[in-house]
Design an enzyme around this catalytic site. Structure first.
Site, PDB file in Angstrom:
ATOM      1  CG  LEU A 144      -1.852   1.198   1.368  1.00 58.35           C
ATOM      2  CD1 LEU A 144      -2.839   1.251   0.209  1.00 58.35           C
ATOM      3  CD2 LEU A 144      -2.637   1.151   2.696  1.00 58.35           C
ATOM      4  CD  GLU A 149      -0.766  -2.679   9.879  1.00 54.85           C
ATOM      5  OE1 GLU A 149      -1.806  -2.043   9.631  1.00 54.85           O
ATOM      6  OE2 GLU A 149      -0.444  -3.721   9.307  1.00 54.85           O
TER       7      GLU A 149
HETATM    8  P1  TGC Z   1     -11.645   8.143   3.820  1.00 56.18           P
HETATM    9  O1  TGC Z   1     -12.120   9.126   2.771  1.00 56.18           O
HETATM   10  O2  TGC Z   1     -11.991   8.386   5.226  1.00 56.18           O
HETATM   11  O3  TGC Z   1     -12.138   6.681   3.422  1.00 56.18           O
HETATM   12  C1  TGC Z   1     -11.964   6.134   2.134  1.00 56.18           C
HETATM   13  C2  TGC Z   1     -12.811   4.876   2.058  1.00 56.18           C
HETATM   14  O4  TGC Z   1     -12.332   3.919   3.010  1.00 56.18           O
HETATM   15  C3  TGC Z   1     -13.334   3.633   3.998  1.00 56.18           C
HETATM   16  N1  TGC Z   1     -12.620   3.534   5.281  1.00 56.18           N
HETATM   17  C4  TGC Z   1     -12.452   2.365   5.906  1.00 56.18           C
HETATM   18  N2  TGC Z   1     -12.888   1.127   5.614  1.00 56.18           N
HETATM   19  C5  TGC Z   1     -12.543   0.133   6.450  1.00 56.18           C
HETATM   20  N3  TGC Z   1     -11.791   0.354   7.550  1.00 56.18           N
HETATM   21  C6  TGC Z   1     -11.331   1.571   7.883  1.00 56.18           C
HETATM   22  N4  TGC Z   1     -10.571   1.741   8.966  1.00 56.18           N
HETATM   23  C7  TGC Z   1     -11.656   2.648   7.046  1.00 56.18           C
HETATM   24  N5  TGC Z   1     -11.379   3.983   7.056  1.00 56.18           N
HETATM   25  C8  TGC Z   1     -11.979   4.500   5.968  1.00 56.18           C
HETATM   26  C9  TGC Z   1     -14.287   4.801   3.929  1.00 56.18           C
HETATM   27  O5  TGC Z   1     -15.567   4.416   4.386  1.00 56.18           O
HETATM   28  C10 TGC Z   1     -14.265   5.091   2.453  1.00 56.18           C
HETATM   29  O6  TGC Z   1     -15.036   4.087   1.810  1.00 56.18           O
HETATM   30  P2  TGC Z   1     -15.877   4.388   0.462  1.00 56.18           P
HETATM   31  O7  TGC Z   1     -16.604   3.115   0.194  1.00 56.18           O
HETATM   32  O8  TGC Z   1     -16.772   5.551   0.792  1.00 56.18           O
HETATM   33  O9  TGC Z   1     -14.881   4.713  -0.606  1.00 56.18           O
HETATM   34  O10 TGC Z   1     -10.087   8.012   3.639  1.00 56.18           O
HETATM   35  P3  TGC Z   1      -8.947   9.088   3.814  1.00 56.18           P
HETATM   36  O11 TGC Z   1      -8.217   9.165   2.504  1.00 56.18           O
HETATM   37  O12 TGC Z   1      -9.500  10.368   4.376  1.00 56.18           O
HETATM   38  O13 TGC Z   1      -7.968   8.401   4.866  1.00 56.18           O
HETATM   39  C11 TGC Z   1      -8.343   8.110   6.181  1.00 56.18           C
HETATM   40  C12 TGC Z   1      -7.111   7.628   7.000  1.00 56.18           C
HETATM   41  C13 TGC Z   1      -6.118   8.748   7.179  1.00 56.18           C
HETATM   42  C14 TGC Z   1      -7.634   7.210   8.360  1.00 56.18           C
HETATM   43  C15 TGC Z   1      -6.452   6.425   6.295  1.00 56.18           C
HETATM   44  O14 TGC Z   1      -5.948   6.782   5.078  1.00 56.18           O
HETATM   45  C16 TGC Z   1      -5.346   5.761   7.111  1.00 56.18           C
HETATM   46  O15 TGC Z   1      -5.654   4.900   7.917  1.00 56.18           O
HETATM   47  N6  TGC Z   1      -4.042   6.111   6.888  1.00 56.18           N
HETATM   48  C17 TGC Z   1      -2.922   5.369   7.467  1.00 56.18           C
HETATM   49  C18 TGC Z   1      -2.286   4.468   6.426  1.00 56.18           C
HETATM   50  C19 TGC Z   1      -1.727   3.215   7.024  1.00 56.18           C
HETATM   51  O16 TGC Z   1      -2.038   2.810   8.119  1.00 56.18           O
HETATM   52  N7  TGC Z   1      -0.924   2.519   6.273  1.00 56.18           N
HETATM   53  C20 TGC Z   1      -0.422   1.224   6.676  1.00 56.18           C
HETATM   54  C21 TGC Z   1       0.198   0.476   5.502  1.00 56.18           C
HETATM   55  S1  TGC Z   1       0.343  -1.276   5.751  1.00 56.18           S
HETATM   56  C22 TGC Z   1       1.500  -1.449   6.940  1.00 56.18           C
HETATM   57  O17 TGC Z   1       1.950  -0.551   7.544  1.00 56.18           O
HETATM   58  C23 TGC Z   1       1.911  -2.832   7.226  1.00 56.18           C
HETATM   59  S2  TGC Z   1       3.129  -3.003   8.423  1.00 56.18           S
HETATM   60  C24 TGC Z   1       2.767  -4.577   8.848  1.00 56.18           C
HETATM   61  C25 TGC Z   1       3.760  -5.311   9.602  1.00 56.18           C
HETATM   62  O18 TGC Z   1       4.915  -5.499   9.170  1.00 56.18           O
HETATM   63  O19 TGC Z   1       3.349  -5.817  10.684  1.00 56.18           O
HETATM   64  P1  FAD Z   2       4.389   9.972   6.700  1.00 52.88           P
HETATM   65  O1  FAD Z   2       2.980   9.634   6.346  1.00 52.88           O
HETATM   66  O2  FAD Z   2       5.172  10.785   5.751  1.00 52.88           O
HETATM   67  O3  FAD Z   2       4.374  10.675   8.115  1.00 52.88           O
HETATM   68  C1  FAD Z   2       5.505  11.372   8.663  1.00 52.88           C
HETATM   69  C2  FAD Z   2       5.045  12.056   9.956  1.00 52.88           C
HETATM   70  O4  FAD Z   2       3.991  12.997   9.672  1.00 52.88           O
HETATM   71  C3  FAD Z   2       4.474  11.060  10.957  1.00 52.88           C
HETATM   72  O5  FAD Z   2       4.794  11.458  12.269  1.00 52.88           O
HETATM   73  C4  FAD Z   2       2.974  11.208  10.740  1.00 52.88           C
HETATM   74  O6  FAD Z   2       2.179  10.824  11.839  1.00 52.88           O
HETATM   75  C5  FAD Z   2       2.870  12.714  10.476  1.00 52.88           C
HETATM   76  N1  FAD Z   2       1.620  13.026   9.779  1.00 52.88           N
HETATM   77  C6  FAD Z   2       1.228  12.623   8.533  1.00 52.88           C
HETATM   78  N2  FAD Z   2      -0.010  13.077   8.269  1.00 52.88           N
HETATM   79  C7  FAD Z   2      -0.400  13.782   9.356  1.00 52.88           C
HETATM   80  C8  FAD Z   2      -1.586  14.496   9.707  1.00 52.88           C
HETATM   81  N3  FAD Z   2      -2.643  14.577   8.883  1.00 52.88           N
HETATM   82  N4  FAD Z   2      -1.631  15.123  10.910  1.00 52.88           N
HETATM   83  C9  FAD Z   2      -0.583  15.032  11.772  1.00 52.88           C
HETATM   84  N5  FAD Z   2       0.563  14.378  11.504  1.00 52.88           N
HETATM   85  C10 FAD Z   2       0.634  13.759  10.317  1.00 52.88           C
HETATM   86  N6  FAD Z   2       3.498  -0.380   4.346  1.00 52.88           N
HETATM   87  C11 FAD Z   2       2.836  -1.268   3.558  1.00 52.88           C
HETATM   88  O7  FAD Z   2       2.007  -0.886   2.731  1.00 52.88           O
HETATM   89  N7  FAD Z   2       3.058  -2.602   3.677  1.00 52.88           N
HETATM   90  C12 FAD Z   2       3.951  -3.113   4.560  1.00 52.88           C
HETATM   91  O8  FAD Z   2       4.117  -4.342   4.643  1.00 52.88           O
HETATM   92  C13 FAD Z   2       4.677  -2.203   5.384  1.00 52.88           C
HETATM   93  N8  FAD Z   2       5.630  -2.673   6.236  1.00 52.88           N
HETATM   94  C14 FAD Z   2       6.418  -1.778   6.917  1.00 52.88           C
HETATM   95  C15 FAD Z   2       7.491  -2.261   7.670  1.00 52.88           C
HETATM   96  C16 FAD Z   2       8.327  -1.366   8.330  1.00 52.88           C
HETATM   97  C17 FAD Z   2       9.510  -1.883   9.092  1.00 52.88           C
HETATM   98  C18 FAD Z   2       8.054   0.026   8.291  1.00 52.88           C
HETATM   99  C19 FAD Z   2       8.926   1.000   9.032  1.00 52.88           C
HETATM  100  C20 FAD Z   2       6.985   0.494   7.558  1.00 52.88           C
HETATM  101  C21 FAD Z   2       6.161  -0.389   6.846  1.00 52.88           C
HETATM  102  N9  FAD Z   2       5.118   0.057   6.034  1.00 52.88           N
HETATM  103  C22 FAD Z   2       4.419  -0.819   5.234  1.00 52.88           C
HETATM  104  C23 FAD Z   2       4.932   1.496   5.834  1.00 52.88           C
HETATM  105  C24 FAD Z   2       4.134   2.177   6.949  1.00 52.88           C
HETATM  106  O9  FAD Z   2       2.788   1.830   6.905  1.00 52.88           O
HETATM  107  C25 FAD Z   2       4.309   3.693   6.792  1.00 52.88           C
HETATM  108  O10 FAD Z   2       5.644   3.990   7.176  1.00 52.88           O
HETATM  109  C26 FAD Z   2       3.326   4.495   7.628  1.00 52.88           C
HETATM  110  O11 FAD Z   2       2.017   4.351   7.124  1.00 52.88           O
HETATM  111  C27 FAD Z   2       3.686   5.999   7.676  1.00 52.88           C
HETATM  112  O12 FAD Z   2       3.977   6.493   6.419  1.00 52.88           O
HETATM  113  P2  FAD Z   2       5.350   7.325   6.168  1.00 52.88           P
HETATM  114  O13 FAD Z   2       6.453   6.548   6.726  1.00 52.88           O
HETATM  115  O14 FAD Z   2       5.358   7.673   4.734  1.00 52.88           O
HETATM  116  O15 FAD Z   2       5.202   8.632   7.046  1.00 52.88           O
END
Ligand code: TGC
Ligand code: FAD
Length: 388
Positions: free
Chosen positions: A135, A367
């Site tokens: 993602l 996450e």
């Molecule tokens: P927004 O406009 O609010 O929503 C877009 C669409 O998504 C739906 N939605 C959700 N659905 C299910 N669960 C949720 N928690 C949802 N939150 C929103 C929403 O209803 C809408 O659906 P539709 O059908 O109307 O299109 O979205 P936004 O662009 O304003 O973003 C909201 C925000 C900031 C909360 C979201 O983008 C977010 O959670 N950002 C953080 C990204 C993140 O966590 N990335 C993680 C990447 S994966 C990873 O890190 C793996 S590490 C794993 C490991 O090694 O253990």
């Molecule tokens: P940014 O989004 O650039 O954020 C930088 C700083 O700005 C943070 O402090 C953040 O909280 C702050 N910030 C951003 N927006 C706002 C706001 N609106 N208001 C206030 N503060 C804000 N991703 C995957 O898809 N799949 C994976 O398997 C995966 N594995 C990972 C494994 C590791 C070891 C790591 C380190 C990351 C992994 N990730 C993965 C990525 C991870 O999900 C992202 O690093 C995370 O979502 C944050 O994105 P970024 O690092 O680009 O930081």
């Protein structure tokens, strides 16, 4: 001497069912006997223990909370306690399990076709096939809606262009669940190694999650058959629904990392002598131990409550945000305090605490960062989204 068990102070383990306790003990035995003996070397060398996928498959923990297709179909609490014991070993171990079961398998299970489920899920549950979840991109982290990776229709196929970054298990995956923008919204594609134009180089020089594979994924005109598109979702809801599952596992997992740090600090404080006394006899040390024990128990209770809500079908993303944010903060805090109690020894790989502390820096960020979950809770409390 008190009859309280310092390692299960509030007897929370008694709140688990017999099956959940058995799963917890079984995973803990694997971690202690098979995983922990090699983890320091893997962390130091920046290598992944390649025995992990099959071992976790044999333990039935990969996709264990999913039903059918070779998955165990356990309670959410059972999945939670497994994550707790895995992360007591290392966040890399829980990360592998989270990405495999809650991100890659869940995406296929929830949004895939019957053929895709039959093809991938049994092998992934067994640990014979590895999945990753793409993602995040170089310019799109907290705001995945800004992703630049695109998939364009070309006859019956799709042409994928763009890149993903920080992808756990990316270079070792048999299938990458990749999210891309299409004319019809965000869609998921199952990208396989060997597809022309697809590369997955490993990322190096990390100071955290060193025992985990982290990779880039690059797509240069990769031709994907429509049969490899997840047909059931065309929205950011697709990937975000998977994140709910993985974040839930983290709520539990970090309690394990914190518990490991607390136990290391307690054991060390009882035996390390300065000024002719065990350092555990000093009031300042006892205050730290009391705080750590309390925080670990609070984190465990919070995780258990979220597990109950999930098993009742009542959990919401905002609940999970509260757990992920509070417990990741808690675990980092406990790890840092433990590091101090161990003095200079705390900076070595002989003890688990700095390894956990460094890992937890990633867990704090991935996450959904601490700030993103703060805003999610803020939105639940006020009804006002403050992300933009
Ligand atoms: P927004 O406009 O609010 O929503 C877009 C669409 O998504 C739906 N939605 C959700 N659905 C299910 N669960 C949720 N928690 C949802 N939150 C929103 C929403 O209803 C809408 O659906 P539709 O059908 O109307 O299109 O979205 P936004 O662009 O304003 O973003 C909201 C925000 C900031 C909360 C979201 O983008 C977010 O959670 N950002 C953080 C990204 C993140 O966590 N990335 C993680 C990447 S994966 C990873 O890190 C793996 S590490 C794993 C490991 O090694 O253990
Ligand atoms: P940014 O989004 O650039 O954020 C930088 C700083 O700005 C943070 O402090 C953040 O909280 C702050 N910030 C951003 N927006 C706002 C706001 N609106 N208001 C206030 N503060 C804000 N991703 C995957 O898809 N799949 C994976 O398997 C995966 N594995 C990972 C494994 C590791 C070891 C790591 C380190 C990351 C992994 N990730 C993965 C990525 C991870 O999900 C992202 O690093 C995370 O979502 C944050 O994105 P970024 O690092 O680009 O930081």
């Amino acid at each position: 001497m008190s009859s309280v068990n310092p390692r299960d102070y509030l007897e929370i383990d008694r709140l688990l069912t017999d099956e959940e306790r058995l799963i917890k003990e079984t995973v803990s035995r694997y971690v202690n006997e098979k995983y922990l003996p090699g983890v320091a070397e893997h962390f130091e060398n920046g290598t992944f223990d390649t025995a992990v996928p099959k071992a976790l498959g044999d333990l039935n923990v990969l996709g264990m909370h999913l039903k059918g297709y070779g998955c165990a179909g356990t309670s959410a609490v059972a999945y939670g306690v497994a994550c707790l014991e895995l992360e007591a070993g290392d966040s890399a171990l829980r990360s592998f399990c989270s990405v495999q079961g809650s991100l890659a398998m869940f995406a296929i299970w929830k949004w895939g076709s019957e053929e895709q489920k039959q093809r991938w899920l049994p092998g992934m549950a067994a640990g014979d096939l590895i999945g990753c979840f793409g993602l995040t991109e170089p310019d799109s982290g907290s705001d995945p809606g800004s992703m630049r990776t695109t998939a364009k229709k070309d006859g019956e196929d799709w042409i994928l262009n763009g890149s993903k970054m920080w992808i756990t298990s990316g270079s070792i995956a048999d299938v990458a669940v990749v999210w891309a923008k299409t004319d019809d919204g965000v869609q998921g594609f199952l990208v396989e190694p060997g597809m022309k134009g697809f590369t997955a180089p490993e990322m190096h020089h990390k100071l955290s999650l060193r025992a985990s594979v982290t990779s880039e994924l690059a797509f240069d005109d990769v031709r994907i058959p429509d049969a490899n598109r997840l047909p059931e979702v065309q929205s950011l809801k697709g990937p975000l629904s998977c994140l709910n599952e993985a974040r839930y596992g983290i709520v539990w997992g970090v309690v394990g990392a914190a518990r490991s740090c607390f136990e290391a600090a307690l054991d060390y404080a009882m035996t390390r002598k300065q000024f002719d006394e065990p350092i555990a006899s000093f009031q300042l040390t006892q205050a730290k131990l009391a705080d750590m024990a309390t925080k670990v128990q609070q984190g465990y209770l919070l995780a258990l409550r979220l597990g109950q809500l999930k098993d009742e079908g009542r959990i919401e993303p905002e609940h999970i945000s509260m757990g992920k944010r509070a417990n990741a903060r808690m675990a980092l805090d406990v790890a840092r305090t433990a590091r101090g109690i161990l003095g200079a020894n705390g900076i070595t790989l002989e003890y688990p605490v700095l390894r956990h502390a460094n890992n937890l820096e990633s867990v704090f960020t991935y996450e959904g960062t601490d700030e993103i979950h703060t805003l999610s809770i803020g939105m639940a409390l006020t009804g006002i989204p403050a992300f933009r």
